[in-house]
Write an enzyme that holds these catalytic residues in place. Structure first.
Site, PDB file in Angstrom:
ATOM      1  N   TYR A 102       0.644  -1.120   0.003  1.00  0.00           N
ATOM      2  CA  TYR A 102      -0.044  -0.185  -0.101  1.00  0.00           C
ATOM      3  C   TYR A 102       0.865   1.158  -0.091  1.00  0.00           C
ATOM      4  CZ  TYR A 102      -4.372   2.531   0.618  1.00  0.00           C
ATOM      5  OH  TYR A 102      -5.545   3.067   0.230  1.00  0.00           O
ATOM      6  N   LYS A 124      -3.167   8.763   2.809  1.00  0.00           N
ATOM      7  CA  LYS A 124      -4.533   8.533   3.574  1.00  0.00           C
ATOM      8  C   LYS A 124      -4.158   8.763   4.931  1.00  0.00           C
ATOM      9  CE  LYS A 124      -7.187   6.443   0.471  1.00  0.00           C
ATOM     10  NZ  LYS A 124      -8.007   7.096  -0.148  1.00  0.00           N
TER      11      LYS A 124
HETATM   12  P1  NAD Z   1     -12.592   3.561  -8.242  1.00  0.00           P
HETATM   13  O1  NAD Z   1     -11.480   3.471  -8.994  1.00  0.00           O
HETATM   14  O2  NAD Z   1     -13.675   3.216  -8.578  1.00  0.00           O
HETATM   15  O3  NAD Z   1     -12.602   5.165  -7.749  1.00  0.00           O
HETATM   16  C1  NAD Z   1     -11.423   5.895  -7.790  1.00  0.00           C
HETATM   17  C2  NAD Z   1     -12.079   7.274  -8.376  1.00  0.00           C
HETATM   18  O4  NAD Z   1     -11.060   8.285  -8.214  1.00  0.00           O
HETATM   19  C3  NAD Z   1     -12.388   7.267  -9.909  1.00  0.00           C
HETATM   20  O5  NAD Z   1     -13.609   7.568 -10.212  1.00  0.00           O
HETATM   21  C4  NAD Z   1     -11.345   8.009 -10.707  1.00  0.00           C
HETATM   22  O6  NAD Z   1     -11.774   8.499 -11.803  1.00  0.00           O
HETATM   23  C5  NAD Z   1     -10.944   9.010  -9.278  1.00  0.00           C
HETATM   24  N1  NAD Z   1      -9.833   9.835  -9.780  1.00  0.00           N
HETATM   25  C6  NAD Z   1      -8.453   9.480  -9.821  1.00  0.00           C
HETATM   26  N2  NAD Z   1      -7.751  10.287 -10.107  1.00  0.00           N
HETATM   27  C7  NAD Z   1      -8.566  11.617 -10.388  1.00  0.00           C
HETATM   28  C8  NAD Z   1      -8.381  12.841 -10.639  1.00  0.00           C
HETATM   29  N3  NAD Z   1      -7.093  13.389 -10.871  1.00  0.00           N
HETATM   30  N4  NAD Z   1      -9.275  13.849 -10.655  1.00  0.00           N
HETATM   31  C9  NAD Z   1     -10.651  13.156 -10.334  1.00  0.00           C
HETATM   32  N5  NAD Z   1     -11.162  12.065 -10.186  1.00  0.00           N
HETATM   33  C10 NAD Z   1      -9.857  11.308  -9.875  1.00  0.00           C
HETATM   34  O7  NAD Z   1     -12.300   2.904  -6.926  1.00  0.00           O
HETATM   35  P2  NAD Z   1     -12.700   2.672  -5.263  1.00  0.00           P
HETATM   36  O8  NAD Z   1     -12.137   1.553  -4.674  1.00  0.00           O
HETATM   37  O9  NAD Z   1     -14.073   3.155  -5.388  1.00  0.00           O
HETATM   38  O10 NAD Z   1     -11.951   4.160  -4.729  1.00  0.00           O
HETATM   39  C11 NAD Z   1     -12.755   5.221  -4.061  1.00  0.00           C
HETATM   40  C12 NAD Z   1     -12.001   5.700  -2.885  1.00  0.00           C
HETATM   41  O11 NAD Z   1     -12.128   4.534  -1.870  1.00  0.00           O
HETATM   42  C13 NAD Z   1     -10.508   5.840  -2.870  1.00  0.00           C
HETATM   43  O12 NAD Z   1     -10.120   6.981  -2.172  1.00  0.00           O
HETATM   44  C14 NAD Z   1      -9.911   4.659  -2.410  1.00  0.00           C
HETATM   45  O13 NAD Z   1      -8.646   4.703  -1.782  1.00  0.00           O
HETATM   46  C15 NAD Z   1     -10.861   4.422  -1.368  1.00  0.00           C
HETATM   47  N6  NAD Z   1     -10.921   3.014  -0.693  1.00  0.00           N
HETATM   48  C16 NAD Z   1     -10.921   1.841  -1.507  1.00  0.00           C
HETATM   49  C17 NAD Z   1     -10.715   0.653  -0.910  1.00  0.00           C
HETATM   50  C18 NAD Z   1     -11.006  -0.519  -1.896  1.00  0.00           C
HETATM   51  O14 NAD Z   1     -10.767  -1.784  -1.316  1.00  0.00           O
HETATM   52  N7  NAD Z   1     -11.532  -0.473  -2.962  1.00  0.00           N
HETATM   53  C19 NAD Z   1     -10.690   0.356   0.522  1.00  0.00           C
HETATM   54  C20 NAD Z   1     -10.665   1.558   1.246  1.00  0.00           C
HETATM   55  C21 NAD Z   1     -10.635   3.092   0.655  1.00  0.00           C
END
Ligand code: NAD
Length: 258
Positions: free
Chosen positions: A158, A165
């Protein structure tokens, strides 16, 4: 318009890429509770997906481009929000990015450039979009972002995203202090692993997913719907006394010592 606990509220949603996105799970919960939404899309690559999903929330659901690494796009996007809705009650920030090579190998090898990009897009962008939204949150409101346990403990691979984060979670606390007098609450959901586009960029993600299943108190991973419902709770009056917090939605994994 459906009657519900978010009836009459306007929500801005950052971070839908497709139907597996955590942002989409929370957006669906907000819509089901009666909120009207406005969506961003990062760029042309995801525009079609976001337009299609937004249309499922109502035929006139506004959608506009906003790359959160660009101040001009953030300003333009919130001009669009002001002209389409006039005000904002809820803001979802579900955005993160780090170069793929920074999410494998050793943290010590993170380049200056990868460190800067990860922090800019994954942490600073919350500050930037909150500052742009706050003047439109004239009746108070709720800002929700997404974090992960790697902010607090070392999770192999990570790497720089964990450090970003940690910055995001600290930003939540400072924003909560700044915006509290305006009755705007700011909180993070720290979600357990969910199989999304962003997650698949982390090397060893499936290993992490299986580890949670084996060791979390609930002996399973969380669902998108569960994360969506916590997003709804934090947006609703149920969360009225909660600000500056990181709430774990992780089947209890983070309480384990071994
Ligand atoms: P996802 O890929 O569906 O969403 C990530 C989003 O970030 C996408 O819509 C992408 O377009 C956007 N993004 C990236 N760079 C960008 C930029 N420069 N401008 C505008 N948008 C931008 O994946 P997700 O897992 O739904 O991620 C959403 C959040 O959840 C993130 O912060 C991620 O770290 C967090 N998260 C995810 C998990 C997991 O296991 N999936 C766990 C904990 C936290």
């Amino acid at each position: 318009m459906s009657e519900g606990i978010l009836s009459g509220r306007v929500g801005v949603v950052f971070g839908v890429a497709n139907k597996r996105s955590i942002a989409w799970a929370i957006a669906q919960a907000w819509v089901a509770a009666g909120a009207r939404l406005i969506f961003n899309y990062q760029g042309e690559r995801v525009r079609g997906n976001v337009e299609e999903l937004a249309a499922a929330c109502g035929p006139d659901t506004p959608v506009a481009q906003c790359d959160v690494s660009r101040d001009d796009e953030i300003a333009g996007f919130f001009d669009f929000v002001r002209s389409s809705a006039g005000r904002v009650d809820l803001l979802l920030h579900s955005v993160a990015f780090a170069p793929r090579e920074a999410l494998e190998g050793r943290f010590i090898d993170t380049t200056r450039q990868a460190f800067a990009v990860a922090h800019d897009i994954s942490a600073y962008s919350l500050v930037a979009v909150s500052r742009a939204a706050a003047p439109l949150m004239t009746d108070g409101g709720s800002i929700v972002t997404l974090s992960y346990y790697g902010a607090e403990k070392v999770v192999p691979h990570y790497n720089v995203m964990g450090v970003a984060k940690a910055s995001l979670e600290a930003s939540v606390r400072y924003l909560a202090h700044d915006l509290g007098p305006q009755r705007i609450r700011v909180n993070a959901i720290s979600a357990g692993p969910v199989n999304t586009l962003a997650a698949r960029g982390i090397s060893g993600f499936m290993e992490m997913y299986k580890h949670y299943e084996a060791h979390a108190p609930l002996r399973r991973n969380v669902t998108l719907e569960e994360v969506g419902q916590t997003g709804l709770f934090l947006a609703s009056d149920g969360g009225a006394g909660i600000t500056g917090q990181t709430i774990y939605v992780d089947s209890g994994y983070s309480v384990m010592g071994m």
